[in-house]
Design an enzyme around this catalytic site. Sequence first.
Site, short mmCIF file in Angstrom:
data_model
loop_
_atom_site.label_atom_id
_atom_site.label_comp_id
_atom_site.label_asym_id
_atom_site.label_seq_id
_atom_site.Cartn_x
_atom_site.Cartn_y
_atom_site.Cartn_z
N LYS A 1 -8.69 14.32 3.83
CA LYS A 1 -7.96 13.08 3.91
C LYS A 1 -7.21 13.21 5.23
O LYS A 1 -7.01 14.24 5.74
CB LYS A 1 -7.05 13.13 2.48
CG LYS A 1 -6.26 14.37 2.55
CD LYS A 1 -5.32 14.15 1.40
CE LYS A 1 -6.26 14.26 -0.24
NZ LYS A 1 -6.20 13.07 -0.71
N ARG A 2 -6.35 12.11 5.64
CA ARG A 2 -5.67 12.26 6.66
C ARG A 2 -4.49 13.38 6.61
O ARG A 2 -4.11 13.75 5.45
CB ARG A 2 -4.73 10.87 6.87
CG ARG A 2 -5.82 9.69 7.57
CD ARG A 2 -6.24 10.00 8.90
NE ARG A 2 -5.18 10.06 10.06
CZ ARG A 2 -5.22 9.28 10.82
NH1 ARG A 2 -6.07 8.26 10.92
NH2 ARG A 2 -4.15 8.95 11.94
N LYS B 1 0.87 14.41 1.92
CA LYS B 1 -0.47 14.72 1.27
C LYS B 1 -0.27 16.34 0.92
O LYS B 1 -1.16 16.83 0.26
CB LYS B 1 -1.60 14.49 2.03
CG LYS B 1 -1.60 12.91 2.22
CD LYS B 1 -2.98 12.51 2.97
CE LYS B 1 -3.05 10.77 3.07
NZ LYS B 1 -3.66 10.42 1.93
N HIS C 1 0.74 -1.15 0.01
CA HIS C 1 0.19 -0.02 0.15
C HIS C 1 0.91 1.42 -0.06
O HIS C 1 0.26 2.31 -0.13
CB HIS C 1 -0.82 0.03 1.15
CG HIS C 1 -2.10 -0.69 0.96
ND1 HIS C 1 -3.23 -0.30 0.43
CD2 HIS C 1 -2.48 -1.94 1.45
CE1 HIS C 1 -4.57 -1.23 0.35
NE2 HIS C 1 -3.73 -2.39 1.02
N THR D 1 -8.04 7.33 -2.81
CA THR D 1 -9.29 6.64 -3.05
C THR D 1 -10.45 7.94 -3.05
O THR D 1 -11.46 7.84 -3.62
CB THR D 1 -9.96 5.52 -2.13
OG1 THR D 1 -9.89 5.75 -1.01
CG2 THR D 1 -9.07 4.40 -2.73
N LYS E 1 -13.76 9.25 -5.24
CA LYS E 1 -15.17 9.71 -4.79
C LYS E 1 -15.63 10.90 -5.26
O LYS E 1 -16.70 11.36 -5.73
CB LYS E 1 -15.06 9.48 -3.13
CG LYS E 1 -14.80 8.08 -2.59
CD LYS E 1 -14.48 8.42 -1.02
CE LYS E 1 -13.79 7.21 -0.32
NZ LYS E 1 -13.29 7.34 0.94
C1 LIG Z 1 -11.84 7.76 1.23
C2 LIG Z 1 -11.47 8.01 2.72
C3 LIG Z 1 -10.17 8.34 2.79
C4 LIG Z 1 -8.99 8.30 1.85
O1 LIG Z 1 -8.71 9.49 1.37
P1 LIG Z 1 -7.68 9.72 0.25
O2 LIG Z 1 -7.87 11.31 -0.07
O3 LIG Z 1 -7.47 8.89 -0.54
O4 LIG Z 1 -6.30 9.84 1.29
C5 LIG Z 1 -9.84 8.47 4.08
N1 LIG Z 1 -10.75 8.58 5.33
C6 LIG Z 1 -12.14 8.49 4.98
C7 LIG Z 1 -13.17 8.49 5.98
C8 LIG Z 1 -12.49 8.23 3.54
O5 LIG Z 1 -13.78 8.02 3.52
#
Ligand SMILES: *Cc1c(COP(=O)(O)O)cnc(C)c1O
Length: 793
Positions: free
Chosen positions: A523-524, A529, A335, A631, A635
């Site tokens: 995101k985190r 990032k 990952h 991911t 979305k």
């Molecule tokens: C999709 C999702 C992530 C992943 O987000 P990235 O932008 O790909 O880092 C993290 N936390 C939650 C709650 C999510 O739904």
Amino acid sequence: MQDVRDKIISETLKNIKIDFTKRLHDANTFEIYQGISKTLLGYFAENWTKSNELYRKNRRVYYFSAEFLMGRSLGNSLVNLGLQEDVEGLLKDIGINYNEVEEAEADGGLGNGGLGRLASCFLDSMATLNLPGQGYGIRYKNGIFKQEIENGFQKEYPVNWIKYKIAWSIPKFSEEVIVEFTDMEVRAIPYDTPIIGYKTDNINTLRLWEAHPLEDLNIEAFNDQKYDEAVKCRNRVKDISRILYPNDSTSEGKKLRLRQQYFFVSASLQDIIRNFKKYNGGDFNNFSKYIAIQLNDTHPVVAIPELMRLLMDMEKLSWEESFKICNEVFSYTNHTILAEASEKWWVDFYKELIPRVYEIIVEMDKKWRGKLLELFPNDEGRRKDMVLIKDNMIQMAHMAIYTCHTVNGVAKLHSELLKYRELKNWAEIYPEKFQNKTNGITPRRWVAVSNKPLTKLINRLIGKKWIIHSEELKRLEEYGEHIDVLRRFLEIKNEKKKELGDFIRKTTGIEVNTDSIFDVQVKRIHEYKRQTLNILYILDLYFRLKEGKIREYYPTTFIFAGKAAPGYFRAKGIIKLINEVARIVNNDKDVNDKIKVVFIPDFKVSSGEKIYPAADVSVQISTAGKEASGTGNMKFMMNGAITLGTFDGANVEIVEEAGRENEYIFGLTVEEITTLEKEGYNPKEYYENVEGLKRAMDALVDGTLNDENSGMFKELYTSILEGADWHKPDQYFVLGDFQEFRTIRDKLNNDYRDKIEWAKKAWLNICNSGKFSSDRTIHDYAKEIWKIEPKRV
Ligand SMILES: *Cc1c(COP(=O)(O)O)cnc(C)c1O
């Protein structure tokens, strides 16, 4: 249908009476939620049983993951069962607001971020595709912490989700197993969660293990009246499934973490072997004909030596037979290539807690070293690079690659980097092991559940098939020039912005302009990032607006959300920085009709469901080569946001699918970064020479921004300009990418003025998002790695 409707209501009323001794008018929304959930469980119980019976007779996959970020269950289950509108209507008839009932459910938060959410999307797709598959993990009592923002700082609070989730998590006491450590024996009790596929009768299972003491109290200690001692023992066992480690993309070599990994992996393997013997004849020559196991990152890799142990010590197989089975059964997903994420275990922990497993790893390492010596007698450097135990540390990824039949990355770019850079030595020996499986997201939760008006619009244009055949979304291209459709799309976006605006008001007290651009980075919080790059732009924009240097700027709401690992000081500094910039910008009358900055606290799946559909701009600006896939980017895309991003992770494929002209792509590429690293990268050059950059950076330390003497801003500033913790300055090339980022952001802002042009591009993103359904991902895993076939009940 009338029959089903009447039954749902009468059953729900009955459940509320049984569980809470109340009639409907006295029940609160949580009690109603529980009542309905229990009704649904009854509704599909027969199909769940049938699915289990069917799957155990066939070849099947087990998805081992230390994290599952499930979010809420009720709304998703209703949509997948095709009952959502009925139940909403039924509740309305008896005076109950469905949305409030949905909101009463707490999130299943047994994961940190992308990795855990991926596991949950995968389960949804496996069930929807009727694939024999089951998830295995840990039933943490405390999942990811609740984040509150106090004075701009992150504060963490524990959440005991179990209190709320009873309906969807069912104990199977008769199927417990015992997991042994040198110093304790642990009762592993499985809890099953139904995974409801979309429009299918199949119901899959997520099985999570809870740790319990063998005896309720240590009898000897009890009889000696050493009650403290007796309770302590009990608690040490229960600690194993007490808490999720809140680190995303960093590995922490703590003993309790090793206990957790071994606990769930050993329990799961014992469970699998027991079922294999019971339902598949028990001839281990056939084991790998029935069983495939996918390891979600290295967290469950201890499953490999544990299966060796179970096969050799319990089933009396030879080393060779056992190793062959492991090779045929296991596959591993990598990952990340971040160095701090790669798991290495101090041999002493293994020796101390699980000595037999340790012995097996040593033997594996010995055999592998022998093989390496045969292969590369004159290349000590290469041999050293590939051993399983190096400097008394067990290299979990190496053990996985050595043993598994397949290793996959999670986006094209990431898989290439693994094969040709990070794991080059391995790929040269085992080229056939390496594969790519680009991540995906479930269109059920991330569109059909969370964006109902968009779903309706799509259904009206092309029917409902896209929900399980995401490639159908391509058919929407035909409407890409239909002005009515584009206007409706913009209207829907606006509805979603209004809903998010309400949520922002409720959670932060900030009033936002819902006609502004919703520009979203959620995101985190992590240096790679690059939330800092985004915030530096906003700071510079603020100064430029104040100076009157920008004549026109389309009103924009910059939205952030995300948690920082509690021990990650710099990430917490970034949160404080975002909130401090928000405070300055939002309180400045000169600019706050143009820009606002918002930090939404406690980012989780259920808030994501409100945020992704409302976004115009999807901010995906990780340093090239650092984000394995992402991911969130998918979305956003499926909900019609345009990507503002670097050539990193799955962004590359998003551009491939939707066309570069329909995204905003900027910044250093992987190759350019490699070159810069070689030639020497000096962030100070950019700091001195890029107009405005010095001013924005200096705002961190010159008194413009206030971190209340926490030292956070100075530390962040220093890490970028001077370097810190033995890292080079600005290891994520924030300053190197600033200028291009500003240029493209300014262009984006200007482009937005032509709303219809914008809508066309956003629409094309939806049309071309089909590839990013996790159905596609899982279909490919099933065919190319697991070799499993759909089975319908
Ligand atoms: C999709 C999702 C992530 C992943 O987000 P990235 O932008 O790909 O880092 C993290 N936390 C939650 C709650 C999510 O739904």
